[in-house]
Design a protein around this motif. Structure first.
Motif, PDB file in Angstrom:
ATOM      1  N   SER A 321      -1.364   2.844   9.871  1.00 46.31           N
ATOM      2  CA  SER A 321      -2.338   3.557  10.410  1.00 46.31           C
ATOM      3  C   SER A 321      -3.078   5.266   9.371  1.00 46.31           C
ATOM      4  O   SER A 321      -3.431   5.366   8.347  1.00 46.31           O
ATOM      5  CB  SER A 321      -2.357   4.286  11.671  1.00 46.31           C
ATOM      6  OG  SER A 321      -2.876   2.885  12.872  1.00 46.31           O
ATOM      7  N   TYR A 322      -1.952   5.914   8.846  1.00 50.98           N
ATOM      8  CA  TYR A 322      -1.990   7.578   7.692  1.00 50.98           C
ATOM      9  C   TYR A 322      -1.087   6.780   7.058  1.00 50.98           C
ATOM     10  O   TYR A 322      -1.126   8.419   6.447  1.00 50.98           O
ATOM     11  CB  TYR A 322      -2.272   7.739   8.798  1.00 50.98           C
ATOM     12  CG  TYR A 322      -3.414   7.805   9.978  1.00 50.98           C
ATOM     13  CD1 TYR A 322      -4.556   7.672   9.673  1.00 50.98           C
ATOM     14  CD2 TYR A 322      -2.866   7.438  11.472  1.00 50.98           C
ATOM     15  CE1 TYR A 322      -5.678   7.522  10.683  1.00 50.98           C
ATOM     16  CE2 TYR A 322      -4.012   7.641  12.160  1.00 50.98           C
ATOM     17  CZ  TYR A 322      -4.695   7.226  12.260  1.00 50.98           C
ATOM     18  OH  TYR A 322      -6.387   7.358  12.606  1.00 50.98           O
ATOM     19  N   GLY A 326      -5.032   3.239   6.378  1.00 48.44           N
ATOM     20  CA  GLY A 326      -6.371   3.945   6.278  1.00 48.44           C
ATOM     21  C   GLY A 326      -6.256   4.882   5.390  1.00 48.44           C
ATOM     22  O   GLY A 326      -7.460   4.945   4.350  1.00 48.44           O
ATOM     23  N   PRO A 327      -5.405   5.361   4.817  1.00 44.24           N
ATOM     24  CA  PRO A 327      -5.386   6.579   3.157  1.00 44.24           C
ATOM     25  C   PRO A 327      -5.906   5.340   2.332  1.00 44.24           C
ATOM     26  O   PRO A 327      -6.816   5.484   1.729  1.00 44.24           O
ATOM     27  CB  PRO A 327      -4.579   6.623   2.908  1.00 44.24           C
ATOM     28  CG  PRO A 327      -4.122   6.707   4.196  1.00 44.24           C
ATOM     29  CD  PRO A 327      -4.753   5.243   4.927  1.00 44.24           C
ATOM     30  N   THR A 334      -2.510   8.259  -1.266  1.00 47.26           N
ATOM     31  CA  THR A 334      -0.864   8.219  -0.502  1.00 47.26           C
ATOM     32  C   THR A 334      -0.003   8.633  -0.900  1.00 47.26           C
ATOM     33  O   THR A 334      -0.036   8.567  -2.453  1.00 47.26           O
ATOM     34  CB  THR A 334      -1.661   6.747   0.233  1.00 47.26           C
ATOM     35  OG1 THR A 334      -0.638   7.445   1.536  1.00 47.26           O
ATOM     36  CG2 THR A 334      -1.189   5.991   0.089  1.00 47.26           C
ATOM     37  N   VAL A 335       0.503   9.487  -0.313  1.00 49.03           N
ATOM     38  CA  VAL A 335       1.783   9.839  -1.020  1.00 49.03           C
ATOM     39  C   VAL A 335       2.848   9.118   0.016  1.00 49.03           C
ATOM     40  O   VAL A 335       2.772   9.283   0.924  1.00 49.03           O
ATOM     41  CB  VAL A 335       1.853  11.203  -0.893  1.00 49.03           C
ATOM     42  CG1 VAL A 335       3.654  11.883  -1.425  1.00 49.03           C
ATOM     43  CG2 VAL A 335       1.049  12.491  -1.616  1.00 49.03           C
ATOM     44  N   MET A 336       3.985   8.999  -1.039  1.00 58.73           N
ATOM     45  CA  MET A 336       5.207   8.154   0.202  1.00 58.73           C
ATOM     46  C   MET A 336       6.247   8.750   0.332  1.00 58.73           C
ATOM     47  O   MET A 336       7.042   8.444  -1.156  1.00 58.73           O
ATOM     48  CB  MET A 336       5.152   7.131   0.172  1.00 58.73           C
ATOM     49  CG  MET A 336       6.032   5.729   1.264  1.00 58.73           C
ATOM     50  SD  MET A 336       5.791   4.140   0.674  1.00 58.73           S
ATOM     51  CE  MET A 336       6.766   3.178   1.841  1.00 58.73           C
ATOM     52  N   TYR A 337       7.851   9.697   0.858  1.00 55.72           N
ATOM     53  CA  TYR A 337       8.569  10.682   0.394  1.00 55.72           C
ATOM     54  C   TYR A 337       9.578   9.521   1.269  1.00 55.72           C
ATOM     55  O   TYR A 337       9.810   8.708   2.782  1.00 55.72           O
ATOM     56  CB  TYR A 337       8.439  11.538   1.197  1.00 55.72           C
ATOM     57  CG  TYR A 337       9.605  12.418   0.777  1.00 55.72           C
ATOM     58  CD1 TYR A 337      10.741  12.334  -0.630  1.00 55.72           C
ATOM     59  CD2 TYR A 337      10.347  13.354   1.605  1.00 55.72           C
ATOM     60  CE1 TYR A 337      11.548  12.876  -0.903  1.00 55.72           C
ATOM     61  CE2 TYR A 337      10.814  14.040   1.463  1.00 55.72           C
ATOM     62  CZ  TYR A 337      11.335  14.189   0.049  1.00 55.72           C
ATOM     63  OH  TYR A 337      12.626  14.840  -0.120  1.00 55.72           O
ATOM     64  N   GLY A 427      -5.362   3.914  16.349  1.00 52.65           N
ATOM     65  CA  GLY A 427      -5.123   5.109  15.479  1.00 52.65           C
ATOM     66  C   GLY A 427      -5.376   6.572  16.418  1.00 52.65           C
ATOM     67  O   GLY A 427      -5.450   6.330  18.329  1.00 52.65           O
ATOM     68  N   ILE A 428      -5.805   7.688  15.755  1.00 47.10           N
ATOM     69  CA  ILE A 428      -6.051   8.617  16.977  1.00 47.10           C
ATOM     70  C   ILE A 428      -7.388   8.825  17.665  1.00 47.10           C
ATOM     71  O   ILE A 428      -8.578   8.513  17.544  1.00 47.10           O
ATOM     72  CB  ILE A 428      -6.191   9.779  15.762  1.00 47.10           C
ATOM     73  CG1 ILE A 428      -5.688  10.091  14.486  1.00 47.10           C
ATOM     74  CG2 ILE A 428      -7.312  11.164  16.007  1.00 47.10           C
ATOM     75  CD1 ILE A 428      -5.506  10.997  13.866  1.00 47.10           C
TER      76      ILE A 428
END
Ligand code: WT7
Length: 656
Positions: A321-322, A326-327, A334-337, A427-428
């Protein structure tokens, strides 16, 4: 939560108002504005959600009806047609936005890649075309078992583009756990990688897929698509296994998004429950797209210049979702690590914030407590001035961790959103809106507009201020769970039958305990069922117990959670042995490893306690309450009169 934490939370009096500059520039600027939205949504949910759906999403065809509620079955935007992949990609291919960064990826060890909206769209279309070539048709299901690399998000978006629901299985799960999920979902294709990096070592993902599929044990799977990541030697089964880089060459980068019915399933995600095997939570296209879109926008107060980093793994709902939906639906970056804090690189998280000028950072309390332990010199040695908003998710955040997060990471200027939700809610649900809501350390504050939450007793009666009760949701919401895959009975039993309908409202049972303070703030206390939350991961006691008793030495097993400083909770397993086996440290170690192999490292018990018997009621039910007290070294209090054999308790006290 430990008794000490509960007491400190009850006495929590600190209140943090949103900085006025932040409020002025935010989407929802004041409590009055929040209250207005909340009241509007409550009074006329269909008008509220209908208007947002119209404003925020692209529809190929408009719906005829916003909500059809036949409790406990909801349908949202009935008759509407849309595609999540289209909303996340195609609609951003405008001259202003197509060259904006959609995804920034920081890999291990030390590589990085990034994708503009146009580039991400191209890769997703190509993978979607490859999936079609492998014979997938709308409605077929696809397993995704991937490391944290861009192709994981690409695979998810490619599946939704052609209407093939995905089921993402966390890369830390074992081949057994993977097999169970692929079988239950009847997946036809599995997308994986040769391996992934985890704390300086390679996780052999493809090898695990081979094990899961060995002997044609999942007959529905006909193809495996393999992304090259780590480059080590792996086996490729002829006819079944294909390299992504081979199949993609020469494939068209044009793949129109399939118009999906709003209620078509978007994906299945497995999560642990109280009984039996993990359940496949089904989410539907329209409601999920809208709700994750609008919560991302309002909860994280998203603006075009933001760089949003959610540190979850895409194997969990938070990542779905986030990190992804969502982003990207909002056209954000959006950052992915791929990495994680570890002794060889303890400051890595703060390097990522500094390198990409991250503005919004969303992580879990267990990570925050680990950061605290590693020392504030690490974040202090980096430039974290880009941060403007912090988020927390996964378990109750203890006020000490909240304060540290606020002071050390947020530099006392960033609001913190403590967000309560679940795999099932999509979701939230409970959260501050950062420009509006005054926050209290440890409280998820108020429901998101459109969410009607309450704290009730087992008959559905609201409890008084500061009285503990069950956290329930009283009205349907767009991203609510639609079904437990293949098991409507379990869907009803788990969520809708614990508490009877009250005054015509069906009550969604969350499995969490909560209280509300006299200001109406919600304080979530943790699970009230046999679910353990280890480092923000949800595990059913029964799952872990079944895996323990599958070991030849184990006669009976009972598993409970024990408070742990960093992980929140840790698993303690009480074990009785079969004859001919004797308790030893070696056996304890072997049993821990066994659970690791059966489920995954996240389920490995922290402690094994061998005992001659387990405390049971006369009807044979294990009294976990007693075991919980014993595991955490507390006095056993309360009623023990239903114990079948009182000597068991004395032995456990003495021996364990
Ligand atoms: C359970 C759901 C979707 C979030 C990631 C986990 C606990 C989650 C909070 C919070 C207190 C929280 C609950 C919930 N939880 N967020 N902010 N405060 N507890 O999703 O694996 O489905 O677990 O996580 O116990 O029921 P999940």
């Amino acid at each position: 939560m430990s008794q000490a934490t509960i007491e400190s939370v009850l006495q929590e009096k600190r209140l943090f108002n949103p900085p006025s500059q932040f409020s002025q520039e935010s989407h929802i600027k004041s409590m009055e504005e929040y209250q207005r939205l909340y009241d509007q949504a409550k009074a006329d949910p269909e008008a509220f959600w209908g208007q947002l759906a119209e404003q925020e999403l692209h529809w190929f065809q408009k719906w005829d009806q916003v909500l059809d509620w036949q409790p406990p079955f909801a349908q949202w935007f009935v008759g509407g047609k849309l595609n999540i992949s289209y909303n996340c990609l195609d609609r951003h291919l405008t001259p202003e936005r197509q060259d904006k960064l959609a995804l920034i990826w920081e890999g291990e060890p030390g590589d990085s890649r990034s994708f503009t909206y146009a580039q991400l769209h191209r890769d997703v279309c190509q993978m979607a075309n490859v999936l079609k070539q492998l014979g997938l048709k709308k409605g077929d299901r696809v397993g995704i078992y991937m490391p944290m690399i861009p192709e994981a998000a690409i695979a998810m978006l490619a599946c939704l583009r052609i209407g093939t629901p995905h089921t993402v299985v966390f890369g830390g799960f074992s081949s057994e756990a993977l097999k169970d999920r692929l079988l239950d979902a009847e997946a036809k294709v599995v997308i994986t990688a040769d391996g992934g990096w985890r704390k300086d070592a390679i996780v052999p993902l493809k090898e695990q897929v081979d094990k899961a599929l060995a002997g044609n044990s999942v007959p529905s799977v006909h193809s495996v698509l393999v992304v090259q990541r780590t480059g080590q030697q792996i086996g490729m089964a002829p006819g079944r296994d294909h390299w992504w880089h081979d199949l993609r060459s020469g494939v068209s980068a044009d793949c129109p998004a399939e118009p999906m019915d709003s209620e078509d399933p978007a994906f299945i995600l497995y999560t642990s429950g109280t009984t039996g095997k993990p359940k496949g939570v089904v989410h539907a296209t329209g409601g999920y797209n809208l709700y994750t879109h609008i919560t991302t926008k309002w909860v994280f107060d998203l603006h075009p210049s933001d760089v949003f980093w959610c540190t979850a793994d895409i194997g969990w709902i938070t990542g779905h979702s986030y990190i992804v939906y969502g982003p990207l639906s909002n056209g954000a970056t959006t950052v992915m690590y791929e990495g994680a804090p570890r002794s060889s690189n303890p400051g890595c998280m703060w390097d990522v914030v500094q390198k990409y000028r991250v503005t919004i950072f969303y992580t879990a309390p267990t990570a925050i407590r680990l950061f605290m332990k590693m020392g504030e010199h690490l974040p202090k040695a980096r430039d974290l001035s880009s941060l403007r908003l912090l988020g927390s998710v996964g378990e109750p955040i203890n006020p000490a961790a909240w304060m540290w997060y606020h002071r050390v990471i947020g530099g006392e200027r960033c609001p913190i959103v403590d967000t309560w939700w679940q795999t099932e809610t999509g979701g939230i649900m409970l959260t501050p809106l950062p420009g509006a809501t005054p926050t209290k350390p440890g409280s998820a504050t108020y429901p998101f507009p459109g969410i009607v939450a309450d704290v009730v007793d087992l008959d559905g009666n609201p409890v008084g201020d500061n009285q503990g009760g069950y956290l329930v949701i009283k009205q349907p919401w767009p991203s609510m769970i639609r079904m437990v895959h293949g098991n409507p009975d379990r869907f009803r039993r788990t969520y809708w039958e614990h508490i009877p309908p009250k005054d015509g409202d069906y009550l969604y049972f969350s499995g969490d305990g909560a209280r509300r303070d006299p200001d109406g703030y919600f304080w979530v206390m943790g699970r009230v069922d046999d679910v353990i939350n280890v480092a923000g991961h949800r595990l059913g006691t029964m799952e872990v117990e079944s895996s323990l008793v599958s070991h030849p030495a184990v006669a009976e097993a009972a598993v409970v959670g024990k408070p742990s400083e960093v992980k929140g909770e840790e698993i303690v397993a009480f074990i009785t042995l079969e004859e001919n086996y004797t308790a030893s440290d070696t056996l304890a170690k072997e049993l821990k490893q066994h659970v690791g192999q059966e489920i995954g490292a996240l389920a490995r018990p922290g402690e094994i306690k061998f005992t001659e018997g387990l405390p049971k009621t006369r009807s044979g039910k294990i009294m976990r309450r007693l075991l919980r007290s014993l595991a955490s070294g507390q006095e056993v209090t309360g009623d023990t009169s239903t114990l079948e054999d009182r000597s068991v308790l004395d032995k456990l006290r003495g021996g364990a």
